[in-house]
Design a protein around this motif. Structure first.
Motif, PDB file in Angstrom:
ATOM      1  N   GLN A 186       0.851  -1.180   0.000  1.00 11.89           N
ATOM      2  CA  GLN A 186       0.000   0.000   0.000  1.00 11.89           C
ATOM      3  C   GLN A 186       0.894   1.241   0.000  1.00 11.89           C
ATOM      4  N   LEU A 187       0.795   2.009  -1.090  1.00  4.23           N
ATOM      5  CA  LEU A 187       1.635   3.203  -1.227  1.00  4.23           C
ATOM      6  C   LEU A 187       0.795   4.462  -1.101  1.00  4.23           C
ATOM      7  N   GLN A 188       1.395   5.487  -0.537  1.00  3.38           N
ATOM      8  CA  GLN A 188       0.758   6.799  -0.428  1.00  3.38           C
ATOM      9  C   GLN A 188       1.788   7.867  -0.776  1.00  3.38           C
ATOM     10  N   VAL A 189       1.330   8.945  -1.385  1.00  5.31           N
ATOM     11  CA  VAL A 189       2.236  10.046  -1.673  1.00  5.31           C
ATOM     12  C   VAL A 189       2.707  10.640  -0.346  1.00  5.31           C
ATOM     13  N   SER A 190       4.003  10.829  -0.243  1.00  2.00           N
ATOM     14  CA  SER A 190       4.573  11.342   0.991  1.00  2.00           C
ATOM     15  C   SER A 190       4.042  12.742   1.307  1.00  2.00           C
ATOM     16  N   PRO A 191       3.650  13.005   2.550  1.00  3.00           N
ATOM     17  CA  PRO A 191       3.205  14.356   2.915  1.00  3.00           C
ATOM     18  C   PRO A 191       4.253  15.420   2.626  1.00  3.00           C
ATOM     19  N   ALA A 192       5.540  15.074   2.795  1.00  2.00           N
ATOM     20  CA  ALA A 192       6.602  16.047   2.510  1.00  2.00           C
ATOM     21  C   ALA A 192       6.607  16.418   1.035  1.00  2.00           C
ATOM     22  N   PHE A 193       6.352  15.442   0.166  1.00  2.00           N
ATOM     23  CA  PHE A 193       6.331  15.744  -1.268  1.00  2.00           C
ATOM     24  C   PHE A 193       5.108  16.581  -1.630  1.00  2.00           C
ATOM     25  N   ILE A 194       3.975  16.271  -1.026  1.00  2.00           N
ATOM     26  CA  ILE A 194       2.765  17.065  -1.277  1.00  2.00           C
ATOM     27  C   ILE A 194       3.009  18.523  -0.888  1.00  2.00           C
ATOM     28  N   ALA A 195       3.683  18.723   0.269  1.00  2.00           N
ATOM     29  CA  ALA A 195       3.978  20.086   0.708  1.00  2.00           C
ATOM     30  C   ALA A 195       4.935  20.781  -0.255  1.00  2.00           C
ATOM     31  N   HIS A 196       5.916  20.031  -0.775  1.00  2.00           N
ATOM     32  CA  HIS A 196       6.869  20.604  -1.726  1.00  2.00           C
ATOM     33  C   HIS A 196       6.167  21.003  -3.020  1.00  2.00           C
ATOM     34  N   MET A 197       5.249  20.162  -3.492  1.00  2.00           N
ATOM     35  CA  MET A 197       4.499  20.477  -4.708  1.00  2.00           C
ATOM     36  C   MET A 197       3.589  21.686  -4.488  1.00  2.00           C
ATOM     37  N   ALA A 198       3.013  21.799  -3.304  1.00  2.00           N
ATOM     38  CA  ALA A 198       2.153  22.943  -3.003  1.00  2.00           C
ATOM     39  C   ALA A 198       2.959  24.243  -3.005  1.00  2.00           C
ATOM     40  N   GLU A 199       4.218  24.150  -2.621  1.00  2.00           N
ATOM     41  CA  GLU A 199       5.083  25.328  -2.642  1.00  2.00           C
ATOM     42  C   GLU A 199       5.416  25.733  -4.070  1.00  2.00           C
ATOM     43  N   LEU A 200       5.665  24.749  -4.920  1.00  2.00           N
ATOM     44  CA  LEU A 200       6.022  25.045  -6.309  1.00  2.00           C
ATOM     45  C   LEU A 200       4.808  25.435  -7.147  1.00  2.00           C
ATOM     46  N   PHE A 201       3.663  24.827  -6.844  1.00  2.00           N
ATOM     47  CA  PHE A 201       2.455  25.063  -7.635  1.00  2.00           C
ATOM     48  C   PHE A 201       1.309  25.427  -6.685  1.00  2.00           C
ATOM     49  N   PRO A 202       1.371  26.584  -6.083  1.00  2.00           N
ATOM     50  CA  PRO A 202       0.368  26.967  -5.073  1.00  2.00           C
ATOM     51  C   PRO A 202      -1.033  27.009  -5.662  1.00  2.00           C
ATOM     52  N   GLY A 203      -1.983  26.448  -4.902  1.00  2.00           N
ATOM     53  CA  GLY A 203      -3.373  26.453  -5.324  1.00  2.00           C
ATOM     54  C   GLY A 203      -3.754  25.339  -6.266  1.00  2.00           C
ATOM     55  N   ASP A 204      -2.785  24.542  -6.713  1.00  2.00           N
ATOM     56  CA  ASP A 204      -3.072  23.458  -7.665  1.00  2.00           C
ATOM     57  C   ASP A 204      -3.188  22.124  -6.941  1.00  2.00           C
ATOM     58  N   ALA A 205      -4.134  21.332  -7.383  1.00  2.00           N
ATOM     59  CA  ALA A 205      -4.247  19.973  -6.845  1.00  2.00           C
ATOM     60  C   ALA A 205      -3.086  19.133  -7.375  1.00  2.00           C
ATOM     61  N   LEU A 206      -2.702  18.132  -6.598  1.00  2.00           N
ATOM     62  CA  LEU A 206      -1.635  17.236  -7.037  1.00  2.00           C
ATOM     63  C   LEU A 206      -2.092  16.497  -8.291  1.00  2.00           C
ATOM     64  N   PRO A 207      -1.326  16.560  -9.388  1.00  2.00           N
ATOM     65  CA  PRO A 207      -1.739  15.874 -10.623  1.00  2.00           C
ATOM     66  C   PRO A 207      -1.949  14.380 -10.402  1.00  2.00           C
ATOM     67  N   ASP A 208      -2.890  13.839 -11.145  1.00  2.00           N
ATOM     68  CA  ASP A 208      -3.220  12.419 -11.009  1.00  2.00           C
ATOM     69  C   ASP A 208      -2.035  11.507 -11.303  1.00  2.00           C
ATOM     70  N   VAL A 209      -1.072  11.995 -12.094  1.00  2.00           N
ATOM     71  CA  VAL A 209       0.054  11.146 -12.466  1.00  2.00           C
ATOM     72  C   VAL A 209       0.864  10.730 -11.243  1.00  2.00           C
ATOM     73  N   PHE A 210       0.766  11.481 -10.139  1.00  2.00           N
ATOM     74  CA  PHE A 210       1.527  11.147  -8.944  1.00  2.00           C
ATOM     75  C   PHE A 210       0.796  10.163  -8.041  1.00  2.00           C
ATOM     76  N   LEU A 211      -0.434   9.829  -8.349  1.00  2.00           N
ATOM     77  CA  LEU A 211      -1.177   8.877  -7.527  1.00  2.00           C
ATOM     78  C   LEU A 211      -0.758   7.457  -7.897  1.00  2.00           C
ATOM     79  N   PRO A 212      -0.302   6.646  -6.947  1.00  2.00           N
ATOM     80  CA  PRO A 212       0.162   5.291  -7.266  1.00  2.00           C
ATOM     81  C   PRO A 212      -1.001   4.420  -7.734  1.00  2.00           C
ATOM     82  N   PRO A 213      -0.788   3.598  -8.737  1.00  2.00           N
ATOM     83  CA  PRO A 213      -1.851   2.714  -9.221  1.00  2.00           C
ATOM     84  C   PRO A 213      -2.322   1.760  -8.134  1.00  2.00           C
ATOM     85  N   VAL A 214      -3.611   1.625  -8.015  1.00  2.00           N
ATOM     86  CA  VAL A 214      -4.182   0.784  -6.959  1.00  2.00           C
ATOM     87  C   VAL A 214      -3.849  -0.684  -7.196  1.00  2.00           C
TER      88      VAL A 214
END
Length: 486
Positions: free
Chosen positions: A356-384
């Motif tokens: 079971q994989l989850q996107v790291s909270p640290a990476f989500i925070a880093h992406m929010a800093e680079l792309f403020p206001g944008d949802a995390l792109p679906d490409v980063f969601l691990p395949p179920v």
């Protein structure tokens, strides 16, 4: 998806084409639509120089094709190919310097169709052959995209994860604050895609190049594959295993077990930890097991059965890898005597099941800093459906044997050789012998075990001279004949 399936079929049918043995081509897709406006309009934007240096670092003297992509319409194609040639050629930078934003027939900034760009890169840029595709994007869709375009972009993300012909995907989140006339941006995203199996290892090699690390020092995250190389085993020592040492080889992945052939311990209790290599994914939970291929004749078990909440780059709690050593060859065997010690290579597999994989909270925070206001792109969601992985750990057994058997064998060999040489010298050459008959000397040259007749001054046979292994003697002498061997 029919168009992509035809491309994949063509690729499969052409898998034996000799031309594929040539260096793989690389295609660079550069977005020039909608939200990319500040990257083109900011006078201080480092965007174009960065793409130029990327072509140089990744492509070198190999062939690179560069295309500008947005969404095709009657006014312009997408991608629009602006350069083809060596990555190190000045023409690449010159072509990018002329690149500008794309507009629709209405004059508005163009929309974005990622799937269309990818198919164009495969068909035209790579000519449907294995290669590497770089996608430089602001990680957003252009404003006012239609529902159809949004759906196609979602298909693009699914295609990257689910299509087997896309064998490896890496992403570089990059901080780049720019200000345009209408929009501003804080970051940029670079994706690297391997198209075809040969491209996977080629891309992996490029990702490890120092020139790329110098250009993109923040490094990359791996989006695919997520079925292999999930963890690294880091040995910290051994316990209850006298005479056995454990460590990593220079490649930082091969587990080396060193021990004396006479050690009484037959099981190496190797202590260590797992390190999560699935950046940017947390291994939320997984069942662990150890598989030892039969070829090496080694058995093993893990002291832990689960991994939980392991962040990227983080190490697990201590664990023990118990490896029962395989039977060793005799110290008199040829493979031991002809080498200084004995080495055997193999591998062990670490399996993660119910992964079971989850996107790291640290990476989500880093992406929010680079792309403020944008949802995390679906490409980063691990395949179920990707719920298991196998990590192959190369293994090297280094066994030290006593020195005396080799000394006996090699010393005995040297002694036999010396004896053979001595015998050859003794047996091979003729030796001079002198016989005195009636006060007159006669010279003879005899080889070992040869004989000669001794004749006096009257021509009479008066003696027989015979040579043995070490000297000569008179084997027969005529009675009353004054004769002697000198």
């Amino acid at each position: 998806m029919r168009r992509l399936q035809l491309i994949i079929l063509a690729m499969a049918l052409g898998a034996s084409i000799p031309a594929w043995a040539e260096p793989l081509r690389q295609a660079i897709l550069v977005q020039n639509s909608g939200w990319m406006e500040p990257f083109y309009e900011d006078p201080a934007s480092p965007f174009k120089p960065l793409v130029t240096r990327l072509g140089q670092a990744a492509g070198g003297n190999g062939e690179v094709v560069v295309g500008l992509f947005n969404q095709a319409d009657a006014r312009h194609p997408s991608p629009e190919w602006v350069y083809r040639g060596p990555g190190s050629h000045p023409g690449l930078g010159q072509a990018l310097a002329k690149a500008g934003l794309a507009h629709k027939q209405s004059g508005a900034l163009a929309d974005t169709d990622f799937k269309e760009a990818l198919l164009g890169a495969i068909e035209t840029g790579l000519e449907s052959r294995p290669g590497i595709i770089w996608v430089i994007t602001n990680n957003k869709n252009s404003p006012n995209n239609s529902d159809e375009t949004i759906a196609r972009n979602r298909e693009f993300y699914e295609l990257l994860h689910e299509e087997p012909v896309i064998t490896r995907v890496a992403a570089f989140p990059l901080k780049m604050p720019v200000q345009g006339k209408h929009y501003r941006a804080n970051g940029l995203m670079i994706y690297a895609l391997a198209y075809g199996e040969p491209a996977s290892s080629a891309l992996q090699a490029i990702l490890q190049q120092p020139s790329l690390a110098a250009l993109l020092p923040e490094g990359h995250v791996r989006l695919k594959p997520l079925s292999e190389a999930a963890v690294r085993f880091l040995p910290t020592g051994v316990k209850n295993s006298p005479g056995i040492q454990a460590g990593l080889a220079a490649d930082r992945s091969t587990l080396v077990l060193s021990f004396d052939a006479g050690t009484l311990a037959r099981t190496a209790q190797v202590e260590g930890r797992f390190e999560n290599l699935f950046n940017p994914y947390q291994i939320h939970s997984a069942r662990t097991s150890l598989v030892t291929p039969p070829a090496i004749g080694l058995e093993g078990t893990l002291s832990t059965q689960t991994v939980q909440a392991l962040e990227p780059g983080q190490q697990s709690d201590p664990l023990t890898l118990a490896l029962r050593l395989p039977p060793l060859p005799s110290q008199w065997s040829r493979e031991v005597l002809l080498r200084s010690g004995y080495e055997k290579r193999g591998a062990i597999d670490i399996r993660l099941d119910d992964q079971q994989l989850q996107v790291s909270p640290a990476f989500i925070a880093h992406m929010a800093e680079l792309f403020p206001g944008d949802a995390l792109p679906d490409v980063f969601l691990p395949p179920v459906q990707l719920n298991s992985s196998v990590t192959r750990v190369p293994l090297l057994l280094k066994v030290q044997y006593p020195v005396w058997p080799a000394v006996v064998v090699y010393g005995g060999g040297v002694a036999l050789l010396a004896a053979a040489l001595l015998a050859a010298l003794l047996l091979g050459g003729a030796r001079a012998c002198t016989v005195v008959v009636d006060g007159q000397s006669q010279q003879f040259r005899l080889k070992p075990f040869a004989s000669a007749n001794v004749i006096d001054s009257h021509g009479q046979h008066v003696a027989t001279l015979k040579r043995g292994l070490t000297g000569a003697r008179l084997a027969w002498v005529h009675a009353d004949t004054p004769i002697r061997l000198k």
